[in-house]
Scaffold this motif. Sequence first.
Motif, PDB file in Angstrom:
ATOM      1  N   GLY A 122       0.817  -1.204   0.000  1.00  0.00           N
ATOM      2  CA  GLY A 122       0.000   0.000   0.000  1.00  0.00           C
ATOM      3  C   GLY A 122       0.856   1.261   0.000  1.00  0.00           C
ATOM      4  O   GLY A 122       0.495   2.270  -0.609  1.00  0.00           O
ATOM      5  N   TYR A 123       1.961   1.182   0.696  1.00  0.00           N
ATOM      6  CA  TYR A 123       2.871   2.335   0.746  1.00  0.00           C
ATOM      7  C   TYR A 123       3.281   2.701  -0.685  1.00  0.00           C
ATOM      8  O   TYR A 123       3.240   3.878  -1.082  1.00  0.00           O
ATOM      9  CB  TYR A 123       4.099   1.949   1.586  1.00  0.00           C
ATOM     10  CG  TYR A 123       4.875   3.134   2.121  1.00  0.00           C
ATOM     11  CD1 TYR A 123       4.982   3.351   3.481  1.00  0.00           C
ATOM     12  CD2 TYR A 123       5.513   4.022   1.272  1.00  0.00           C
ATOM     13  CE1 TYR A 123       5.692   4.427   3.991  1.00  0.00           C
ATOM     14  CE2 TYR A 123       6.224   5.098   1.764  1.00  0.00           C
ATOM     15  CZ  TYR A 123       6.313   5.302   3.117  1.00  0.00           C
ATOM     16  OH  TYR A 123       7.012   6.372   3.601  1.00  0.00           O
ATOM     17  N   ASN A 126       0.427   4.196  -2.865  1.00  0.00           N
ATOM     18  CA  ASN A 126       0.172   5.608  -2.573  1.00  0.00           C
ATOM     19  C   ASN A 126       1.253   6.521  -3.151  1.00  0.00           C
ATOM     20  O   ASN A 126       0.949   7.553  -3.748  1.00  0.00           O
ATOM     21  CB  ASN A 126       0.043   5.811  -1.061  1.00  0.00           C
ATOM     22  CG  ASN A 126      -1.300   5.317  -0.558  1.00  0.00           C
ATOM     23  OD1 ASN A 126      -2.260   5.222  -1.329  1.00  0.00           O
ATOM     24  ND2 ASN A 126      -1.375   4.995   0.715  1.00  0.00           N
ATOM     25  N   HIS A 147      -2.690   8.705   6.501  1.00  0.00           N
ATOM     26  CA  HIS A 147      -1.618   7.731   6.710  1.00  0.00           C
ATOM     27  C   HIS A 147      -0.272   8.292   6.238  1.00  0.00           C
ATOM     28  O   HIS A 147      -0.205   9.024   5.243  1.00  0.00           O
ATOM     29  CB  HIS A 147      -1.953   6.462   5.921  1.00  0.00           C
ATOM     30  CG  HIS A 147      -1.037   5.314   6.216  1.00  0.00           C
ATOM     31  ND1 HIS A 147       0.037   4.999   5.427  1.00  0.00           N
ATOM     32  CD2 HIS A 147      -1.045   4.409   7.226  1.00  0.00           C
ATOM     33  CE1 HIS A 147       0.657   3.942   5.923  1.00  0.00           C
ATOM     34  NE2 HIS A 147       0.017   3.554   7.011  1.00  0.00           N
ATOM     35  N   SER A 149       2.073   7.162   4.554  1.00  0.00           N
ATOM     36  CA  SER A 149       2.458   6.916   3.153  1.00  0.00           C
ATOM     37  C   SER A 149       1.847   7.973   2.230  1.00  0.00           C
ATOM     38  O   SER A 149       2.457   8.354   1.228  1.00  0.00           O
ATOM     39  CB  SER A 149       2.023   5.518   2.717  1.00  0.00           C
ATOM     40  OG  SER A 149       0.634   5.341   2.869  1.00  0.00           O
ATOM     41  N   ASP A 188      -7.664   9.317   3.724  1.00  0.00           N
ATOM     42  CA  ASP A 188      -7.942   7.951   4.156  1.00  0.00           C
ATOM     43  C   ASP A 188      -9.457   7.763   4.058  1.00  0.00           C
ATOM     44  O   ASP A 188     -10.209   8.724   4.251  1.00  0.00           O
ATOM     45  CB  ASP A 188      -7.582   7.769   5.649  1.00  0.00           C
ATOM     46  CG  ASP A 188      -6.099   7.519   5.930  1.00  0.00           C
ATOM     47  OD1 ASP A 188      -5.257   7.859   5.088  1.00  0.00           O
ATOM     48  OD2 ASP A 188      -5.807   6.998   7.026  1.00  0.00           O
ATOM     49  N   SER A 192      -6.773   5.373   9.998  1.00  0.00           N
ATOM     50  CA  SER A 192      -6.168   4.157  10.522  1.00  0.00           C
ATOM     51  C   SER A 192      -5.956   4.171  12.033  1.00  0.00           C
ATOM     52  O   SER A 192      -5.966   3.120  12.654  1.00  0.00           O
ATOM     53  CB  SER A 192      -4.848   3.871   9.806  1.00  0.00           C
ATOM     54  OG  SER A 192      -4.012   5.007   9.815  1.00  0.00           O
ATOM     55  N   ASP A 217      -7.809   6.433   0.046  1.00  0.00           N
ATOM     56  CA  ASP A 217      -7.055   5.235   0.441  1.00  0.00           C
ATOM     57  C   ASP A 217      -7.913   4.510   1.473  1.00  0.00           C
ATOM     58  O   ASP A 217      -8.003   4.932   2.622  1.00  0.00           O
ATOM     59  CB  ASP A 217      -5.711   5.663   1.032  1.00  0.00           C
ATOM     60  CG  ASP A 217      -4.966   4.502   1.694  1.00  0.00           C
ATOM     61  OD1 ASP A 217      -5.462   3.356   1.641  1.00  0.00           O
ATOM     62  OD2 ASP A 217      -3.891   4.762   2.269  1.00  0.00           O
ATOM     63  N   ALA A 219      -7.658   1.521   2.927  1.00  0.00           N
ATOM     64  CA  ALA A 219      -6.951   0.346   3.458  1.00  0.00           C
ATOM     65  C   ALA A 219      -7.767  -0.385   4.528  1.00  0.00           C
ATOM     66  O   ALA A 219      -7.750  -1.613   4.600  1.00  0.00           O
ATOM     67  CB  ALA A 219      -5.606   0.772   4.029  1.00  0.00           C
ATOM     68  N   THR A 249      -5.743  -1.845   0.177  1.00  0.00           N
ATOM     69  CA  THR A 249      -4.558  -2.660   0.462  1.00  0.00           C
ATOM     70  C   THR A 249      -5.017  -4.091   0.756  1.00  0.00           C
ATOM     71  O   THR A 249      -6.151  -4.326   1.165  1.00  0.00           O
ATOM     72  CB  THR A 249      -3.722  -2.104   1.635  1.00  0.00           C
ATOM     73  OG1 THR A 249      -4.439  -2.280   2.846  1.00  0.00           O
ATOM     74  CG2 THR A 249      -3.399  -0.634   1.428  1.00  0.00           C
ATOM     75  N   GLY A 258      -0.064  -6.828  -0.471  1.00  0.00           N
ATOM     76  CA  GLY A 258      -0.134  -6.049  -1.703  1.00  0.00           C
ATOM     77  C   GLY A 258      -1.170  -4.953  -1.602  1.00  0.00           C
ATOM     78  O   GLY A 258      -1.665  -4.646  -0.517  1.00  0.00           O
TER      79      GLY A 258
HETATM   80  C1  PLP Z   1      -1.512   0.045   6.196  1.00  0.00           C
HETATM   81  C2  PLP Z   1      -1.827   1.238   5.404  1.00  0.00           C
HETATM   82  C3  PLP Z   1      -1.135   1.526   4.226  1.00  0.00           C
HETATM   83  C4  PLP Z   1       0.075   0.747   3.807  1.00  0.00           C
HETATM   84  O1  PLP Z   1      -0.273  -0.467   3.260  1.00  0.00           O
HETATM   85  P1  PLP Z   1       0.799  -1.633   3.241  1.00  0.00           P
HETATM   86  O2  PLP Z   1       0.293  -2.591   2.247  1.00  0.00           O
HETATM   87  O3  PLP Z   1       0.859  -2.162   4.620  1.00  0.00           O
HETATM   88  O4  PLP Z   1       2.104  -0.986   2.820  1.00  0.00           O
HETATM   89  C5  PLP Z   1      -1.547   2.588   3.474  1.00  0.00           C
HETATM   90  N1  PLP Z   1      -2.587   3.357   3.851  1.00  0.00           N
HETATM   91  C6  PLP Z   1      -3.259   3.136   4.997  1.00  0.00           C
HETATM   92  C7  PLP Z   1      -4.396   4.024   5.380  1.00  0.00           C
HETATM   93  C8  PLP Z   1      -2.893   2.078   5.804  1.00  0.00           C
HETATM   94  O5  PLP Z   1      -3.529   1.867   6.948  1.00  0.00           O
END
Ligand code: PLP
Length: 409
Positions: A122-123, A126, A147, A149, A188, A192, A217, A219, A249, A258
Amino acid sequence: MDDLLLVIHALSVPDIMSFDLAVRLATRHAEHLYRQRPLLESPQGPEVTVDGQHLLAFCSNDYLGLANHPEVIRALRQGAARWGVGGGASHLVCGHSTPHHELEAALADFTGRPRALLFSTGYMANLAAVTALVGQGDTVLEDRLNHASLLDAGLLSEARFSRYLHNDAASLAGRLEKATGATLVVTDGVFSMDGDLADLPALCAEARRKNAWVMVDDAHGFGPLGAHGGGIVEHFGLGLDAVPVLVGTLGKAFGTAGAFVAGSEELVETLIQFARPYIYTTSQPPAVACATLKSLELLRHEHWRREHLARLIARFRQGAAGIGLTLLDSPTPIQPLLIGTSERTLKLSGLLRERGILVGAIRPPTVPAGSARLRITLSAAHSEAQMERLLVCLDECWSILAKEADSDA
Ligand SMILES: *Cc1c(COP(=O)(O)O)cnc(C)c1O
């Protein structure tokens, strides 16, 4: 003085470096901000072994209990037998294999969007999306609690970067007034560390008035939120028009690894052509994509996971209120208990751990100064009894902490 200079000259560069780093680390300790990695000695699940201790865990993001699901494990095994282990190359060279391609099609179908693009984390998704969409002369506006990232992506993009007040459409509107060039609004879906939902209807309306693009995002929303686990956009009934860039994510509710960006044909092709974090990295192991295809199927169709989780969340919030705990206002599996100082937060998590409960102690800089908290997360894999046990222990530990505060005062 001459003696001191002699000593300094006698020190090697690595010695001086170690000394400088040791000072930084000691400061971190003194501020109660030192991080330690709990060593997980079991698979992910409600009951785990950590540092030799058997614990009941309320800290993973495995919201639907798929990380250790037998069918997902079987899919990974069969995937490895069929496709080997390594991705072997980047997607643009010869690392884009059939399971990656099939997963992208399945994620496009799941999100109801023309295309989806698979990433290893996810990093990276983004970093890729933001830096490919805006650059010098453009503007990127982000919620201040986004987040890390997303915030890093904003800085890396070299666009004018500004953070609006948390979930505040009026604050966003003020910044949109001053925006120049292409403007990307980034939030977001589910925050998170707070568990609250982005007010997408209001944020998207402001963005639309200024022809800004919205990137969400989600996630933590995919899986738990929406009638079919489609996350915050399904929850609010928003489509491609309102949210052209949708990130999910796969390491959280999907239980694998992934991430993906879903959107239009043109968006995905732009990322393939221009997103450096997409282009210059090896594809994820294809067997992981095989596992995600299976977990996606379970996530979409096993509604009992979402329903059980929703019941746990409701009961937990009711129980916490009953023992006088004030949780942040969250309808999601992320149920933070705001404490304040890092010291008290560590103390409470330590007391819980003595009783066999593992929760995350979240401190600055992950959250703003003075807002350290326990980040309690619930999963469909938890039983009612396990959640009740958490409440009993919270009640006990909270009283101990309150008594200590009284005697300090
Ligand atoms: C965990 C998270 C990410 C990063 O995702 P990864 O796959 O763990 O790198 C990105 N955005 C948010 C909001 C997250 O909580």
